[in-house]
Design a protein around this motif. Sequence first.
Motif, short mmCIF file in Angstrom:
data_model
loop_
_atom_site.label_atom_id
_atom_site.label_comp_id
_atom_site.label_asym_id
_atom_site.label_seq_id
_atom_site.Cartn_x
_atom_site.Cartn_y
_atom_site.Cartn_z
N ASN A 1 -3.67 8.82 -5.21
CA ASN A 1 -2.56 7.64 -4.83
C ASN A 1 -1.27 8.01 -5.76
OD1 ASN A 1 -3.63 6.54 -7.14
ND2 ASN A 1 -3.80 4.47 -6.32
N GLY B 1 2.13 3.29 -5.95
CA GLY B 1 1.27 4.37 -5.47
C GLY B 1 1.22 4.44 -3.94
N HIS B 2 0.66 5.70 -3.63
CA HIS B 2 0.82 5.51 -1.89
C HIS B 2 -0.43 6.64 -1.52
CE1 HIS B 2 2.36 5.78 2.13
NE2 HIS B 2 2.11 7.23 2.25
N SER C 1 -9.59 5.31 -8.43
CA SER C 1 -8.25 5.77 -7.92
C SER C 1 -7.66 5.73 -9.51
CB SER C 1 -7.50 4.87 -7.16
OG SER C 1 -7.20 3.60 -7.75
N THR D 1 -0.47 -0.02 -4.95
CA THR D 1 -0.51 0.81 -4.07
C THR D 1 -0.07 0.40 -2.80
OG1 THR D 1 -2.38 2.03 -5.25
CG2 THR D 1 -2.03 2.70 -3.11
N ALA E 1 -2.58 0.25 0.21
CA ALA E 1 -4.02 0.08 -0.12
C ALA E 1 -4.73 -1.21 0.79
CB ALA E 1 -4.14 -0.32 -1.56
#
Length: 333
Positions: free
Chosen positions: A192, A200-201, A227, A242, A245
């Motif tokens: 991420n 985060g992605h 992660s 994230t 998420a």
Amino acid sequence: MTDYYDRHDGAPADDAGQPETEHGMTRRQLMRHAGWFGGAVVLTVASGEVISHIADSRDTNAGAAAGAAAAVSGALRFVQVSDSHIGFQGPANMDVAGSFNEAINQVNSLGFRPDFVMHSGDLTHLSTAGQFDQVKQMMTGMKTDRVFTVPGEHDSIGDAGRAYRRTFGMGTLGDGWYSFDTHGVHFIALVNTLSLEKLGHLGNAQIDFVRKDLAGLPSDTPVVVFSHIPLFAMYPKWGWSTDDALKVIALLRRFSSVTCLNGHVHQLFTKTEGNITFHSATTTAYPLPKPGRAPAPTPQVVPARQLKDALGIRSVGYRQGDRELAIKDQRLA
């Protein structure tokens, strides 16, 4: 199972009236969690229910819980290290390679041979080939059969993680994600850190991978997710969350026991949401400030004698059958 490299040397719930969103925590929650930094986390899973308490790393109950799970024949025992930042140069730690080597020695002195070691990202500080080679070579000194990794944002500087994947991504899918099973536990390693704007992605391709990966698993299967950046909204103002998420969290809700382990924040932090418990790990390099205690999450300079109190490793024991999982965070001091 995805092994980045093998060794065969024979060595062994939210506050009432203050709903939490994906983009923030209530002030009360943040204040409550802030008191948890620096303590060891002992996690027990019994009959699908997650129970955890916070204790000092020298707490005998914490040690007993981790030790009990580790001592049973056939138990799963693994270690998480994080944020070694090999290549960092600065007053917060003048010798990150030295402190990471101390962490490796601590892994080798646990009294048991871990089934595997997971490095949860920021292996390097600047993503150079030399830094990747150095950290990989250092990790060959760990007395374990397998070493797994996920990338941090510092492992993806300027090349979308290509150098990282050349060194550590053999056998992975997409941008480096993968899963494996051992000792009755299903593990998922997510990436991420490649599409960072602020948070985060994960992206649709990786979320589809998780959906398909979980589809055939019984709901009583223990699931552990690794992660780098937290999958919960620890402190979005600093990017400690994230953005997509919740799509993965929704897929994990049907499982009775889910544990998410991350790095990135350089400090211990625990949060439980129903069946899912999130644990942020500390670092082997340098401390970062607690959320909101500084203008930005920059390396913190502490007195030399106090540095090791902020650094450490995490050991985990799981005994199949009794469904007990014990997590212990240990300082390098």
